[in-house]
Structures are given as C-alpha cells and as structure tokens.
Write an enzyme that holds these catalytic residues in place. Structure first.
Site, PDB file in Angstrom:
ATOM      1  N   TYR A   1       0.542  -1.012  -0.079  1.00 44.16           N
ATOM      2  CA  TYR A   1      -0.067  -0.447  -0.340  1.00 44.16           C
ATOM      3  C   TYR A   1       0.782   1.338  -0.171  1.00 44.16           C
ATOM      4  CZ  TYR A   1      -4.274  -2.238   1.588  1.00 44.16           C
ATOM      5  OH  TYR A   1      -5.458  -3.488   2.033  1.00 44.16           O
TER       6      TYR A   1
ATOM      7  N   HIS B   1     -12.049  -5.493  -4.147  1.00 45.65           N
ATOM      8  CA  HIS B   1     -10.966  -5.702  -3.081  1.00 45.65           C
ATOM      9  C   HIS B   1     -12.321  -7.138  -2.329  1.00 45.65           C
ATOM     10  CE1 HIS B   1      -7.516  -3.833  -0.224  1.00 45.65           C
ATOM     11  NE2 HIS B   1      -8.405  -4.642   0.382  1.00 45.65           N
TER      12      HIS B   1
HETATM   13  C1  FNR Z   1      -8.048  -8.033   2.340  1.00 50.40           C
HETATM   14  N1  FNR Z   1      -7.834  -8.264   0.837  1.00 50.40           N
HETATM   15  C2  FNR Z   1      -6.707  -7.348   0.939  1.00 50.40           C
HETATM   16  N2  FNR Z   1      -6.027  -6.578   0.082  1.00 50.40           N
HETATM   17  C3  FNR Z   1      -4.862  -6.686   0.466  1.00 50.40           C
HETATM   18  O1  FNR Z   1      -4.605  -5.546  -1.619  1.00 50.40           O
HETATM   19  N3  FNR Z   1      -4.034  -5.778   1.015  1.00 50.40           N
HETATM   20  C4  FNR Z   1      -4.740  -6.552   2.259  1.00 50.40           C
HETATM   21  O2  FNR Z   1      -4.147  -6.083   2.799  1.00 50.40           O
HETATM   22  C5  FNR Z   1      -5.917  -6.162   2.529  1.00 50.40           C
HETATM   23  N4  FNR Z   1      -6.345  -7.323   3.575  1.00 50.40           N
HETATM   24  C6  FNR Z   1      -7.493  -8.260   3.724  1.00 50.40           C
HETATM   25  C7  FNR Z   1      -7.988  -8.497   4.698  1.00 50.40           C
HETATM   26  C8  FNR Z   1      -8.859  -8.735   5.031  1.00 50.40           C
HETATM   27  C9  FNR Z   1      -9.496  -9.373   6.473  1.00 50.40           C
HETATM   28  C10 FNR Z   1     -10.126  -9.156   3.917  1.00 50.40           C
HETATM   29  C11 FNR Z   1     -11.332 -10.417   3.534  1.00 50.40           C
HETATM   30  C12 FNR Z   1      -9.594  -9.089   2.379  1.00 50.40           C
HETATM   31  C13 FNR Z   1      -8.802  -8.268   0.032  1.00 50.40           C
HETATM   32  C14 FNR Z   1      -8.139  -9.846  -0.788  1.00 50.40           C
HETATM   33  O3  FNR Z   1      -7.175  -9.350  -1.013  1.00 50.40           O
HETATM   34  C15 FNR Z   1      -8.798 -10.028  -1.960  1.00 50.40           C
HETATM   35  O4  FNR Z   1      -9.263  -9.094  -2.766  1.00 50.40           O
HETATM   36  C16 FNR Z   1     -10.578 -10.294  -1.454  1.00 50.40           C
HETATM   37  O5  FNR Z   1     -10.698 -10.389  -0.750  1.00 50.40           O
HETATM   38  C17 FNR Z   1     -11.173 -11.228  -3.118  1.00 50.40           C
HETATM   39  O6  FNR Z   1     -12.293 -11.072  -2.745  1.00 50.40           O
HETATM   40  P1  FNR Z   1     -12.716 -12.966  -1.753  1.00 50.40           P
HETATM   41  O7  FNR Z   1     -11.629 -13.815  -2.481  1.00 50.40           O
HETATM   42  O8  FNR Z   1     -12.676 -13.027  -0.429  1.00 50.40           O
HETATM   43  O9  FNR Z   1     -13.891 -12.729  -2.190  1.00 50.40           O
END
Ligand code: FNR
Length: 375
Positions: free
Chosen positions: A144, A268
């Site tokens: 990020y 996301h």
């Molecule tokens: C995420 N996601 C996420 N993405 C990212 O780029 N950095 C991060 O730190 C996080 N942290 C995160 C925490 C939690 C609790 C969740 C549920 C999701 C998003 C993740 O990488 C991904 O894009 C989504 O979770 C995909 O959708 P599904 O498979 O959960 O439906």
C-alpha cells in the site's frame, strides 16, 4: 461478541465434515469470535458489491464435453516467465493473527506445501522477512502506498532483498471504508494484532483541516495512487510490479502504459466502494482491452473450483483467494489452508476433465453458458 458463542482453538487435523472448499466458511464461525468474523467476512456499505461478487458466478453454467482425451491433463501455467503448478494464489489478507497465532507463517507453510504463491500483505502480523523465511522464494509482496513515499520505496526494497518475486501494488483502498457489520459488532483490533512491517513508521498525523476542507480529499486521498507515484515505484523496482484493484478498461490500459507487468481485476472482495460492479462482470471487457497475452489475474467472490474455472474462462490467467484462506486458517492453521487449496484445485481439475480441457489455456468462454436474464 455474543456471550454464548463457543470458540474452539484451531485444530491440528482436518475436520471430517469438510467436503468442499466452501465448507471452511461454514465452520469458521466456530473458530473466529463474532466481532472478528464480522470484520473479515463483511463488506462496505450495504454489502451490495460483496453479494454481487458471489452471485455473478451463478449467471454462468459450465458446458460438459465428452469424447476428449484428457489423460495428459494438468493445471500448470506460466505467469510473467515463472512456472506455476496451478492457478490458485493466496490473496494478500491483512492481520492474520486475528484468527491464528501462527498467522502468515502458517499461510506461508501452506503455500509451500501446495506449490502455491502467497501474496504477503503490507499489513501482515509478521514481518515480510519472517514470512519469507518460512517459504521458498515463490511468494509475492503486496504494497500500500505509505503517507511518506520513502517508506513505500523502503518496503519495496525490503521485499526485493527478502527474495519476493513480484510486487503487488494495491490501488483501490486509499480509503478503508468501514464495514457496517464490523461497526455493529463493535470490532476493534486486539492489542496483540499489529502491522509488523510498518510498526516503526511515523504515523500520519490527522491534519488540521481548514474550514471547507474535507477528510476524504485533503487527508485520506493523500496516499492514493497517482501516475507519478506509480511510475516512480515501477521504475525503482527490479522485479515485476502488478497492480491490484483495477475495475475498468481505462485504468487497465493506463497502468499497462505506466509499465505494470500485470493487472489484478479486483474490487477488494467488496470491501472498498460499495455499489461497484462484481469483479466477474468486468473481467471479459478488461481482457479484451489489454489483449490476450497481458498477465491478468482476478479475485473477489471465488468460493469453489467451479468459480476458478469460470473466471479463467472469462479471461483470467490465474485467481486469488481471500476470505476462504482465512476461514481455513482459523479452522486448522497451515493444514487447513493447504487442504482448502487442494480442494479448490481438485474442484478445478474436475471441471477441466468434464469439459474436455487438458490444460488451463483450453478453458475458454465457449465452455460456459450464460443463463438468460429473467424478464
Ligand atoms: C483483504 N484484502 C486485502 N487486499 C490487499 O491488497 N491488502 C490487504 O492487506 C488486504 N487485507 C484484507 C483483509 C481481509 C480481512 C479481507 C477479507 C480482504 C482483499 C483481498 O486481497 C482480496 O482482494 C479479496 O479478499 C478477494 O475477495 P474474496 O476472495 O474474499 O471474496
């Protein structure tokens, strides 16, 4: 948290009643306290995007084909010059210590055991160096943008030095929209859950806004992606930079022109702006825009190997798994995550075999049937 919720510690075996990857979602509520579960499983706003992400897979059915010899079938593929045994990657998911004491270390073990690529989050509970020490050097690191550009570049250099193969730059979450579900459950981070990679960084002070200024524009968006920032990061990286969180053809083309080695179509998991389309519904358009050879990955809403098959048929080279990974981690740690990946892979292989696909590149749109819209 509800007082009567019984929470079990993670198991050191696979529960007998896990028959498919999605069963981990069902079991997770016995292993994750309700407030944390609300944070993990919830989406932003009214959760319309969260719901659409999963629902949109049901718009497609799979057309079986017989008479094809699939006896040499396999799930191997090449992404950006590297061989992968299968197309299921573990998405970056922050703060894994919320569900398991071994957190990302356990996920790294699971990735190792299943020949999977783990994408470690900037907001991991263990440092990126620690996670890299628990796996081979197949993994990728997610970044990020930090309030200070030097901190962003320093994270990237640390990841390169630790042996990560690729940087995943997440561009869709400058504003972490609170989930109503998590707010209602009164979720807050427990003391022991820290973002180990950035714990020593100076925290961005809340600015003293002048009258008429906005926290959205003049505060949160200060860490958003800009062309200059993205270009600077890509130019400073010795390894490929893939951009995660792209939902439009125009953005995809711009990132491609800025030098991104690939794109991840993702909203996301419905956790940023509510009301955006499901990731699946924009996938084909973005594939058409970037061309057949450009590395294109996908996530948001995948709950089965059939979903993996559909995403690949609609243009993805490979997919990322978010929540299912965390549910499996909560139930049985590294063993659970490894088992969940194995199940997804077997579910995908079943689809491939029954549709006459011997390899990933034979999974085409023609293998799907789009259901008729209801009048
Ligand atoms: C995420 N996601 C996420 N993405 C990212 O780029 N950095 C991060 O730190 C996080 N942290 C995160 C925490 C939690 C609790 C969740 C549920 C999701 C998003 C993740 O990488 C991904 O894009 C989504 O979770 C995909 O959708 P599904 O498979 O959960 O439906």
């Amino acid at each position: 948290m509800q007082k009567n919720q019984k929470i079990y510690p993670p198991l050191n075996h696979i529960p007998a009643d896990i028959l498919c990857a999605q069963d981990y979602e069902r079991l997770a509520s016995s292993f994750i306290p309700l407030d944390r579960l609300a944070y993990i499983s919830g989406g932003s706003g009214d959760e319309t995007t969260l719901v659409e992400n999963c629902r949109s897979f049901s718009e497609f059915s799979i057309i079986p084909r017989s008479l094809k010899d699939v006896s040499k079938g396999h799930t191997g593929l090449n992404i950006m010059g590297k061989d992968f045994v299968h197309p299921v990657l573990l998405a970056p998911v922050a703060h894994q210590a919320l569900v398991h004491p071994e957190a990302e270390r356990a996920t790294a073990y699971a990735a190792e055991a299943t020949d999977s690529c783990m994408i470690a989050s900037t907001l991991s509970s263990f440092t990126l160096e620690d996670i890299a020490g628990n796996s081979s050097h197949r993994n990728w690191f997610q970044i990020y943008f930090q309030p200070n550009d030097e901190d962003t570049l320093s994270l990237m250099k640390r990841a390169i030095n630790a042996g990560y193969h690729c940087i995943v730059l997440t561009v869709d979450a400058s504003i972490q929209v609170p989930s109503v579900r998590a707010l209602q459950a009164k979720f807050s981070f427990p003391e022991h859950v820290k973002a180990a990679n950035i714990i020593h960084q100076t925290v961005q002070e809340k600015p003293n806004l002048q009258s008429g200024q906005s926290h959205i524009f003049q505060h949160y968006m200060q860490t958003a992606a800009t062309r200059e920032r993205v270009k600077k990061l890509i130019e400073a990286s010795d390894i490929p930079v893939v951009v995660k969180g792209v939902m439009s053809e125009d953005d995809a083309m711009e990132y491609c022109a800025l030098g991104a080695a690939g794109i991840i179509v993702s909203n996301h998991g419905g956790r940023t702006l509510d009301g955006v389309p499901s990731s699946l519904s924009v996938l084909s358009k973005i594939r058409r825009a970037v061309g057949t050879d450009y590395p294109l990955l996908f996530d948001s809403g995948i709950r089965s190997g059939r979903d993996v098959f559909k995403a690949i048929a609609l243009g993805a080279d490979a997919v990322l798994i978010g929540r299912l990974q965390i549910y499996a981690l909560s139930v049985a740690g590294a063993l659970g995550v490894a088992h969940m990946v194995k199940l997804l892979r077997e579910e995908l292989e079943l689809c491939m075999a029954m549709t006459g696909c011997s390899s990933i590149d034979e999974i085409k749109k023609t293998k799907l049937h789009k259901k008729m819209e209801k009048l």
